[in-house]
Enzyme design. Structure first.
Site, PDB file in Angstrom:
ATOM      1  N   LYS A 167     113.063  62.673 -13.557  1.00 43.83           N
ATOM      2  CA  LYS A 167     113.700  63.483 -12.506  1.00 43.83           C
ATOM      3  C   LYS A 167     115.061  62.907 -12.152  1.00 43.83           C
ATOM      4  CE  LYS A 167     109.169  64.590 -10.670  1.00 43.83           C
ATOM      5  NZ  LYS A 167     109.069  66.040 -10.589  1.00 43.83           N
ATOM      6  N   ASP A 181      98.295  58.286  -7.156  1.00 43.41           N
ATOM      7  CA  ASP A 181      99.399  58.708  -6.279  1.00 43.41           C
ATOM      8  C   ASP A 181      99.231  57.989  -4.945  1.00 43.41           C
ATOM      9  OD1 ASP A 181     101.300  60.325  -4.637  1.00 43.41           O
ATOM     10  OD2 ASP A 181     101.310  61.627  -6.386  1.00 43.41           O
ATOM     11  N   ASP A 225     100.307  52.647  -5.315  1.00 40.59           N
ATOM     12  CA  ASP A 225     101.624  52.661  -5.940  1.00 40.59           C
ATOM     13  C   ASP A 225     101.491  52.594  -7.462  1.00 40.59           C
ATOM     14  OD1 ASP A 225     104.251  52.330  -6.612  1.00 40.59           O
ATOM     15  OD2 ASP A 225     104.337  50.226  -5.988  1.00 40.59           O
TER      16      ASP A 225
END
Ligand SMILES: C[S@@+](CC[C@H](N)C(=O)[O-])C[C@H]1O[C@@H](n2cnc3c(N)ncnc32)[C@H](O)[C@@H]1O
Length: 326
Positions: free
Chosen positions: A275, A208, A228
């Site tokens: 998402k 993360d 990243d």
């Protein structure tokens, strides 16, 4: 369906139960595959039976039928004659529906301990169509009441509630990583998914841009990689048994990442959250299964997101490059 409807009106249809707040999303998905909604009862949409379950259906009523009833007792007796276990989805005549449910044998409402298998007994679903008719489906896709999985929660270990999504996915697929597995967690901070994997004894590489919760980062089987996720070359990490991802990213970007990891042989088993922001991009969601196989589900712990899972019974062999990353 009109008043005085008959059983024939349900022939060839299935009932698709939308998660709370996602009726429009499920309707769009059904329309997108050419399945016009015939009628709706609350969150329950009736449309032509599909070979693939829609991703946004939390429960699928596979063989709904209309059952005329004379009274509450008669309704309960007719359901009981089909099978023991029924769950009510109440959309109309709530009091009468609840009285029918209360006249049926009780079905356990106890939350599940993570690690226990889902209930095995067939669980049907019913609703009141009107005062004198039940719609009931003895066979449903989910063994949980209205597709809602409730766990005995851990309020102390995990640093976020995201762990419930991974618990649910692992419960549904029926297998879990163990002490010999290397797992990569992309978009890991603050560490809910990583906590689940670490508790199962797996070695976890948590990636993360933001740091993990210090208590999770300090675990002996967790290695934190700050950076990243999109510029990470999976081959640098050695052999990977499981990839989990919960990155805040556009679906198409995530699919590009997963396709690259797949080509590198780093996607033996995968559970990833897709998402959405604003309007749901159904085409982008479908592209995951079209390109990579696997299944798409809206888990009961998902919000405006889907979970893509590819867990082959017989995954490809582990990359022969050294896998001991710790
Ligand atoms: C919903 S949170 C993840 C929650 C986590 N799975 C858990 O169980 O606690 C999404 C994460 O994606 C991370 N993220 C977003 N873009 C990223 C990127 N390009 N590389 C790495 N992490 C990224 C964010 O920093 C954020 O921590």
């Amino acid at each position: 369906m009109q008043k005085g409807a008959s059983e024939h009106d349900l022939l060839g249809l299935a009932g698709y139960l939308a998660p709370e707040g996602y009726v429009d999303t499920l309707r769009e998905e059904l329309c997108g595959v050419g399945a016009e909604v015939a009628f709706e009862l609350g969150r329950l949409l009736f449309a032509a039976r599909q070979t693939e379950d829609p991703a946004w259906a939390q429960n699928v009523w596979r063989d709904p039928r209309l059952i005329p009833i004379r009274s509450i007792r008669d309704g309960a007796r007719k359901l009981r004659a089909i099978q023991r276990n029924w769950s009510l989805y109440s959309a109309r005549h709530h009091r009468r529906a609840a009285l029918i449910r209360d006249a049926l044998p009780p079905v356990s409402a106890k939350p599940l301990e993570f690690g226990a298998p889902p209930p095995r007994a067939p669980l049907g679903s019913f609703t009141l169509y009107d005062e004198h008719a039940i719609i009931a489906s003895p066979r449903c896709s989910s063994p949980f009441k209205n597709g809602e999985v409730r766990f005995v929660e851990d309020k102390r270990g995990p640093p976020s509630r995201a762990y419930l999504k991974l618990w649910e996915a692992l419960t549904l697929v029926g297998i879990r990583p163990g002490p010999n597995d290397v797992c990569v967690d992309l978009g890991a901070s603050p560490g809910g998914f990583t906590w689940v994997l670490s508790e199962l004894g797996a070695s976890v590489i948590a990636v993360d841009r933001a740091p993990l919760d210090p208590a999770i980062a300090a675990r002996h089987n967790v290695r934190q990689e700050l950076g990243d996720a999109f510029s990470l070359d999976p081959r640098r990490l050695g052999a990977i048994d499981w990839l989990v991802a919960d990155i805040a990213a556009y679906p198409r970007r995530l699919l590009e990442l997963l396709s690259r990891w797949d080509r590198a042989g780093a996607l033996r088993r995968a559970i990833c959250t897709i998402k959405f922001q604003g309007k749901t991009d159904h085409a982008a969601a479908r592209a995951f299964t079209e390109r990579l196989g696997g299944t798409l589900r809206h888990l009961s712990h998902n919000r405006h997101e889907l979970t893509w899972m590819r867990i082959p019974a017989d995954p490809p062999p582990r990359d022969p490059t050294p896998g001991d990353t710790h």
